[in-house]
Scaffold this motif. Structure first.
Motif, PDB file in Angstrom:
ATOM      1  N   ASP A 184      55.334  34.304  73.099  1.00 61.51           N
ATOM      2  CA  ASP A 184      56.448  34.262  74.041  1.00 61.51           C
ATOM      3  C   ASP A 184      57.347  33.055  73.808  1.00 61.51           C
ATOM      4  N   ALA A 185      56.779  31.952  73.318  1.00 63.84           N
ATOM      5  CA  ALA A 185      57.556  30.730  73.138  1.00 63.84           C
ATOM      6  C   ALA A 185      58.480  30.811  71.929  1.00 63.84           C
ATOM      7  N   GLN A 186      58.301  31.819  71.084  1.00 63.93           N
ATOM      8  CA  GLN A 186      59.120  31.946  69.889  1.00 63.93           C
ATOM      9  C   GLN A 186      60.290  32.890  70.125  1.00 63.93           C
ATOM     10  N   VAL A 187      61.288  32.789  69.239  1.00 58.90           N
ATOM     11  CA  VAL A 187      62.438  33.681  69.261  1.00 58.90           C
ATOM     12  C   VAL A 187      62.594  34.315  67.892  1.00 58.90           C
ATOM     13  N   PRO A 189      67.173  20.777  60.594  1.00 58.84           N
ATOM     14  CA  PRO A 189      65.875  20.101  60.604  1.00 58.84           C
ATOM     15  C   PRO A 189      65.217  20.077  61.976  1.00 58.84           C
ATOM     16  N   ALA A 190      65.983  20.325  63.034  1.00 59.54           N
ATOM     17  CA  ALA A 190      65.399  20.343  64.378  1.00 59.54           C
ATOM     18  C   ALA A 190      64.771  21.681  64.730  1.00 59.54           C
ATOM     19  N   ARG A 191      64.975  22.682  63.882  1.00 58.48           N
ATOM     20  CA  ARG A 191      64.461  24.020  64.149  1.00 58.48           C
ATOM     21  C   ARG A 191      63.119  24.219  63.439  1.00 58.48           C
ATOM     22  N   ARG A 192      62.068  24.509  64.195  1.00 61.60           N
ATOM     23  CA  ARG A 192      60.759  24.773  63.598  1.00 61.60           C
ATOM     24  C   ARG A 192      60.612  26.267  63.331  1.00 61.60           C
ATOM     25  N   ALA A 193      60.628  26.630  62.058  1.00 58.99           N
ATOM     26  CA  ALA A 193      60.548  28.030  61.640  1.00 58.99           C
ATOM     27  C   ALA A 193      59.098  28.418  61.350  1.00 58.99           C
ATOM     28  N   GLN A 217      71.450  42.569  59.409  1.00 65.19           N
ATOM     29  CA  GLN A 217      71.929  42.287  58.051  1.00 65.19           C
ATOM     30  C   GLN A 217      70.783  42.017  57.079  1.00 65.19           C
ATOM     31  N   GLY A 218      69.610  42.534  57.413  1.00 65.31           N
ATOM     32  CA  GLY A 218      68.497  42.452  56.472  1.00 65.31           C
ATOM     33  C   GLY A 218      67.674  41.185  56.543  1.00 65.31           C
ATOM     34  N   VAL A 219      67.813  40.389  57.618  1.00 61.80           N
ATOM     35  CA  VAL A 219      67.074  39.133  57.663  1.00 61.80           C
ATOM     36  C   VAL A 219      66.713  38.786  59.104  1.00 61.80           C
ATOM     37  N   VAL A 220      65.463  38.342  59.307  1.00 62.71           N
ATOM     38  CA  VAL A 220      64.956  37.921  60.613  1.00 62.71           C
ATOM     39  C   VAL A 220      64.139  36.648  60.427  1.00 62.71           C
ATOM     40  N   LEU A 221      64.338  35.685  61.300  1.00 55.80           N
ATOM     41  CA  LEU A 221      63.574  34.444  61.278  1.00 55.80           C
ATOM     42  C   LEU A 221      62.852  34.290  62.606  1.00 55.80           C
ATOM     43  N   GLU A 222      61.534  34.140  62.547  1.00 56.61           N
ATOM     44  CA  GLU A 222      60.746  33.836  63.744  1.00 56.61           C
ATOM     45  C   GLU A 222      60.589  32.324  63.832  1.00 56.61           C
ATOM     46  N   ALA A 223      61.001  31.760  64.971  1.00 52.73           N
ATOM     47  CA  ALA A 223      61.057  30.303  65.093  1.00 52.73           C
ATOM     48  C   ALA A 223      60.862  29.893  66.543  1.00 52.73           C
ATOM     49  N   ASP A 224      60.614  28.598  66.735  1.00 53.98           N
ATOM     50  CA  ASP A 224      60.566  28.044  68.089  1.00 53.98           C
ATOM     51  C   ASP A 224      61.986  27.850  68.612  1.00 53.98           C
ATOM     52  N   PRO A 225      62.178  27.943  69.919  1.00 52.26           N
ATOM     53  CA  PRO A 225      63.486  27.577  70.481  1.00 52.26           C
ATOM     54  C   PRO A 225      63.789  26.109  70.170  1.00 52.26           C
ATOM     55  N   LEU A 226      65.057  25.773  70.180  1.00 52.43           N
ATOM     56  CA  LEU A 226      65.450  24.393  69.904  1.00 52.43           C
ATOM     57  C   LEU A 226      65.038  23.471  71.051  1.00 52.43           C
ATOM     58  N   PRO A 227      64.726  22.212  70.751  1.00 51.70           N
ATOM     59  CA  PRO A 227      64.409  21.249  71.817  1.00 51.70           C
ATOM     60  C   PRO A 227      65.592  21.071  72.761  1.00 51.70           C
ATOM     61  N   GLN A 228      65.293  20.929  74.031  1.00 49.51           N
ATOM     62  CA  GLN A 228      66.342  20.724  75.030  1.00 49.51           C
ATOM     63  C   GLN A 228      66.733  19.251  75.115  1.00 49.51           C
TER      64      GLN A 228
END
Length: 284
Positions: free
Chosen positions: A47-50, A65-69, A112-123
């Motif tokens: 649930d915490a991922q997008v 660099p702030a995005r954890r993929a 468009q043929g691409v999906v990235l599963e990642a954490d939301p950005l820090p607030q």
């Protein structure tokens, strides 16, 4: 894609420039990325991922660099268009067929043929705006397409942050990120519990808080004052709430001589940002 575009090296590509720009903007001491946990194909992310999708959206997220993929899913053609080597990715990658992404996201998502599963950005916090002269404040704007378009305009006009309420505002999602077309990675998104208190805090930091209202007594441009501006826009249906109207420094309107006297909130944001940027540029 043109022959010139095909012949460009990753070093000269649009997405390579995005990655370099993000690295240059990264703060010293940025924490290294943690190893991604095991993830099976077809498994829904926690649930915490997008799930971010679309070429511009994913390219900007990979360069941030702030995005954890955690995992990149891409068709062969889409991965080639990202122009990044597999060993340079910050997360595991899987080559998939387009149908697999349709199943994962639903047929309406333009991935468009691409999906990235990642954490939301820090607030970030509304009190952390020392280097910012222009911000947007959204009073319960709920449509993620509108918020995404507003984020894109905010980046285009150099706004330092977009402040939203914790409730009655869209959370970070693939839909919002796609509408923002990469802008989500460039502008701080700040959520606050009490908007009136946040506006008072902005005033204490030297911002003139300007509420956009079609019934505002004054036009926007002559109402702008000072070297720090916070533009406040209301919800799609009701506009600014009464408490917000009472808290802002000034209520102003966009002067529109045509038969239609109001704009979609994302269009109003773009026009107001343009006016505010011209005012700030004139002061310098």
């Amino acid at each position: 894609m043109s022959d010139n575009e095909k012949s460009r090296t990753p070093k000269d590509s649009h997405y390579a420039r995005l990655r370099r720009a993000h690295r240059e903007r990264a703060h010293p001491g940025t924490a290294p990325k943690r190893p991604a946990r095991p993830h099976h194909p077809g498994e829904a992310p926690p649930d915490a991922q997008v799930r971010l999708y679309g070429l511009h959206t994913v390219a900007a997220a990979l360069a941030n660099p702030a995005r954890r993929a955690h995992r990149l899913l891409a068709t062969r053609n889409a991965f080639a268009r990202l122009e990044i080597a597999a060993d340079a990715l910050p997360c595991p990658m899987e080559i998939v067929e387009p149908r697999a992404l349709d199943v994962l996201l639903g047929s309406d998502a333009v991935h468009q043929g691409v999906v990235l599963e990642a954490d939301p950005l820090p607030q970030r916090r509304s009190s952390d705006l020392a280097d910012t002269s222009l911000v947007l404040v959204l009073d319960q704007v709920t449509d993620p397409h509108n918020v995404g378009a507003i984020l894109r305009s905010a980046v285009a006009f150099g706004a330092g942050a977009v402040i939203m309420t914790t409730r009655h505002s869209p959370q970070e999602s693939g839909v919002l990120a796609k509408a923002a077309s990469g802008a989500l990675e460039y502008v701080a998104s700040i959520q606050v519990v009490n908007l009136a208190s946040a506006l008072e805090d902005l005033t204490a930091q030297g911002f003139q808080t300007v509420g956009l209202d079609s019934d505002g007594a004054a036009e926007l441009e002559p109402s702008l004052a000072g070297g720090r501006i916070a533009l406040v826009l209301g919800s799609e249906g009701k506009g600014l709430r009464q408490k917000t109207r009472e808290t802002v420094s000034v209520l102003a309107r966009l002067e529109m001589p045509g038969a239609i006297r109001s704009l979609n909130v994302s269009n109003a944001a773009a026009v107001a940002l343009y006016a505010a940027r011209r005012h700030l540029a004139g002061r310098t």
